[in-house]
Scaffold this active site. Structure first.
Site, short mmCIF file in Angstrom:
data_model
loop_
_atom_site.label_atom_id
_atom_site.label_comp_id
_atom_site.label_asym_id
_atom_site.label_seq_id
_atom_site.Cartn_x
_atom_site.Cartn_y
_atom_site.Cartn_z
N ASP A 116 0.85 -1.19 0.00
CA ASP A 116 0.00 0.00 0.00
C ASP A 116 0.89 1.24 0.00
O ASP A 116 1.72 1.41 0.90
CB ASP A 116 -0.87 -0.03 1.27
CG ASP A 116 -1.98 1.00 1.23
OD1 ASP A 116 -1.80 2.03 0.53
OD2 ASP A 116 -3.01 0.80 1.90
N GLU A 155 -0.82 -8.30 -8.61
CA GLU A 155 -0.69 -6.87 -8.83
C GLU A 155 0.28 -6.61 -9.99
O GLU A 155 0.09 -5.71 -10.80
CB GLU A 155 -0.19 -6.22 -7.53
CG GLU A 155 -0.52 -4.75 -7.35
CD GLU A 155 -2.01 -4.46 -7.35
OE1 GLU A 155 -2.36 -3.35 -7.78
OE2 GLU A 155 -2.82 -5.31 -6.92
#
Lengths: 500, 282
Positions: free
Chosen positions: B180, B257
């Site tokens: 993050d 991702e």
């Protein structure tokens, strides 16, 4: 409502006169000092001038209503949450809670406090200790970080840091860190477009204008910090230094001392609830306590549990023997929760380690003899107190401790963190004990004059309304800043059913 | 929020059906496990974690590696006491994927390190469940070859509890993939890389062990490089060595991702750091 002494410290500021001593006691925003020879002085963190006073003056001891609290809050002086006397007794470090300040005072021979510096930390300091022969303060904060600050900030440092900060500020022009490739949702893209249009840098927090080094950090609120020196492995080598930090998530971390504080030597793992207090016994074992039913004695160099000692049982026994106290267990005993609020190394008893332990809202002092290596630690004595203990301090002359002073909550009912006392039942704010020849502690009257002097002065100030704890009568015990300083430990416990 | 109860109901129904036809080893469907991409690492959550690494019940995560000698004892003493609750495994976990997400990296690495135990750690409960279900299904599908017995996923907040799971110098590799970014300066303490947290990675890594980082946010890449390079326990791994490491290639192409960034034409920034020996001490 008058504020009790949330912190007490005793020291000997005059190295040439071993018979004199100085008692320091903090009540709300004020620090009282009383010298054994008779002088008393007061310092207050009151920032606003005396003109702000009359608003509060007419309330005297009556708890003011909520409205007053709201309107007054902004200008209320910050309360002292910690007192720390340097080992040479030349300086006092006080932490004020609301403004997150570390304040350093010089103690003169008569006990007057001379303010030297005031440094506002980024987060509220939770624990402080001194290292490197009193030259450096270690400050552990609510965010989990430990900073090292020089005891006395040098003015040149401040200038250098200010200049460096300014340079950084001017050179940095605002560039958003996200790019169209890293944001994917429509709304985030829009936000990014807006950011790109905006040329000015959003205001960031002003950098600290004094020297401070980040030594280590937990991702949890810190509760305690200790420092220890151990002789090196090779003879003649420099001593090894260690920093102990305890947090709300059951951890006790042992790091090397500076300049290698980035190296973690180990974790003392064994607590199931928060750790609130650490203590090194005279022989060097670590004793920890918190929200668990047990204290733990550690061989900390190998991070091994030596022994667990029940603290809950002595508390239960004490409360059962004193059913008049508010906190006495009414229902099942299993529901009783203990929160250790203090562990102090006391002089050895029968040449074995000994510690004094207090629990939040329990009007007693528990004296344990610690022998973790043989696993024969035991409760030596339970001393009933006239109210909930808030802090404790020992005065030593060489290896012999002369006395301990315990500050007592004279406002709340013994055994309760929230219930107030009856008006006619207000004890002195301090009790003193001395060590008897049998190895037990006895109430002593030899300090009565000094204690009474401080007590009556604080009481007089309270009557004048100079210091008052603002309590909303509808929700007594709702976290007022003072309540949090006096009884903040049980609140460290995690509540079940937190968000996922 | 309209639709939310329906969504929950659907998920429950799905998970129930999954447990019924347990035997067919069907892979879980991601759409039933999605969860908001952010979690607050400072929050208490209702986490379970061992008191210390020796209390960790690794055997239930790696049943194929459970220590045999323990088993007979465990059946005799039915209710294990607090002290010996843990069932041990024959070898320690050595590779940790911190913030493993849907586990793409784990499943790619597992066959490449058949003799090493890998663990994924994820704070989001649904995502963690997905990986656990997928591990169960893959293990079932490959009973003959016994692959995927060496991977597991646990729900954990590693920023707080990493040392509860791993002993000093236990790990040889740590992966921090697409963490993050926490763009706001105010939130930087919540980043998975910081000078204070790096000390914990150094604690659980053995000297010579490597931290792998990858991100599509250039600013975060710079941040991670800056903080690891400034930490005395780490040195950056050189370009040649980095590109020669097969883990780097896997990390670029196999993480969920990583694939997404690739599809969107984004850039991927890789940096690896080696844990150096601690300096001598007086």
């Amino acid at each position: 409502m008058a504020i009790p002494f949330q912190c007490v410290r005793v020291c000997r500021p005059d190295p040439h006169d071993q018979s004199s001593w100085l008692l320091l006691a903090a009540s709300g925003p004020r620090i009282y000092s009383s010298h054994s020879s008779g002088g008393t002085s007061v310092w207050s963190s009151q920032k606003s001038s005396e003109s702000a006073e009359p608003v509060q003056a007419d309330e005297s001891q009556e708890p003011p209503g909520k409205k007053v609290k709201l309107s007054k809050q902004a200008e209320e002086p910050p309360n002292v949450s910690k007192l720390l006397v340097t080992s040479n007794s030349q300086h006092l470090v006080a932490v004020t809670a609301e403004d997150k300040c570390l304040r350093v005072f010089r103690l003169d021979l008569t006990g007057r406090l001379e303010p030297l510096s005031q440094r506002s930390m980024p987060k509220r300091p939770c624990a402080v200790t001194m290292i490197e022969n009193d030259a450096t303060i270690l400050c552990a904060d609510k965010f989990g970080d430990v900073y090292a600050l020089p005891l006395l900030p040098s003015p040149t440092d401040a200038d250098d840091i200010a200049v460096a900060a300014q340079e950084k500020e001017t050179s940095a022009s605002f560039v958003p860190t996200a790019t169209p490739l890293t944001v994917h949702s429509g709304r985030n893209r829009k936000a990014l477009e807006d950011q790109l249009k905006q040329k000015l840098q959003p205001k960031t927090k002003e950098p600290l204008k004094f020297k401070h080094d980040l030594l280590l950090g937990h991702v949890s609120m810190l509760t305690e910090i200790l420092y220890a020196e151990v002789e090196g492995e090779k003879t003649g080598a420099k001593p090894r230094t260690y920093i102990f930090t305890a947090d709300r998530d059951e951890h006790i971390r042992i790091s090397r001392g500076p300049p290698q504080s980035h190296i973690i030597e180990g974790f003392c793992q064994g607590h199931r609830e928060f750790v609130s207090k650490l203590c090194l016994s005279r022989s060097g074992d670590l004793i920890s306590g918190g929200g668990d039913d047990d204290l733990i004695v550690w061989d900390w160099l190998s991070c091994r549990v030596l022994e667990r000692i029940s603290i809950k049982q002595p508390v239960l026994d004490f409360l059962k023997a004193h059913p008049q106290h508010a906190g006495s267990p009414q229902e099942s005993e299993g529901d009783l929760r203990v929160a250790v609020s203090g562990i102090w190394a006391a002089p050895s008893t029968f040449s074995r380690d000994s510690v004094l332990v207090t629990c939040e809202g329990v009007p007693a002092l528990f004296h344990f003899i610690i022998d973790g290596r043989k696993k024969v630690s035991s409760l030596q004595q339970t001393l009933p107190l006239t109210g909930n203990p808030l802090d404790l301090t020992l005065l030593e002359s060489g290896p012999i401790t002369e006395f301990i002073v315990v500050s007592i909550d004279q406002t709340r009912a013994p055994g309760s963190a929230t219930m107030l006392r009856q008006k006619d039942d207000v004890p002195s704010r301090m009790q003193a004990f001395s060590l008897g020849s049998s190895g037990g502690w006895n109430l002593t009257s030899m300090l009565d004059v000094t204690l009474e002097r401080l007590n009556s002065q604080a009481q007089a100030d309270a009557l004048l309304g100079r210091e008052a704890e603002v309590v909303n009568p509808e929700t007594p015990g709702k976290q007022s800043p003072v309540q949090d300083i006096l009884y903040g430990i049980e609140n460290l416990r995690k509540r079940a059913g937190a968000e996922d | 929020m309209p639709g939310a109860p329906k969504k929950r109901q659907k998920r429950e129904e799905y998970k129930e059906s999954l447990s019924k036809d347990d035997q067919n080893g069907a892979l879980p469907k991601k759409k039933f496990y999605r969860q908001r991409a952010h979690a607050n690492p400072f929050s208490d959550h209702s986490l379970t974690y061992p008191k210390s690494p020796s209390d960790m019940d690794w055997a239930s995560y790696y049943p194929a590696y459970a220590a045999k000698s323990d088993e007979s004892e465990a059946t005799v003493t039915q209710a294990p006491t607090e002290e010996d609750a843990s069932r041990q495994i024959t070898r320690p976990v050595e590779i940790a994927d911190i913030g493993c997400g849907y586990g793409g990296l784990l499943f790619a690495l597992a066959p490449k390190f058949p003799d090493t135990l890998l663990v994924g750690m994820e704070i989001r409960i649904s995502v963690c469940e997905f990986v656990q279900e997928k591990i169960r299904a893959l293990r079932h599908q490959s009973l003959a070859t016994n692959t995927y017995q060496n991977v597991a996923c646990i729900r954990a907040n590693t920023m707080k509890f990493l040392p509860n799971f791993f002993a000093k110098a236990q790990l040889s590799k740590i992966f921090l993939c697409f963490p993050d970014p926490h763009f706001k300066a105010r939130k930087h303490k919540a980043r998975i890389v910081s000078s204070t947290l790096n000390s914990e990675y150094a604690y659980v890594l053995r000297p010579g062990g490597i931290v792998y980082t990858i991100t599509d946010v250039e600013d975060l890449h710079k941040w991670m490089v800056e903080h690891f390079e400034a930490h005395p326990s780490f040195e950056r791994v050189g370009e040649v060595e980095q590109e020669g490491d097969m883990c780097v290639e896997v990390m670029r192409t196999e993480t969920e991702e990583g694939k997404k960034v690739g599809r969107n034409g984004g850039r991927k920034f890789v940096a690896c750091f080696r844990r150096v020996e601690d300096p001598p001490w007086p």
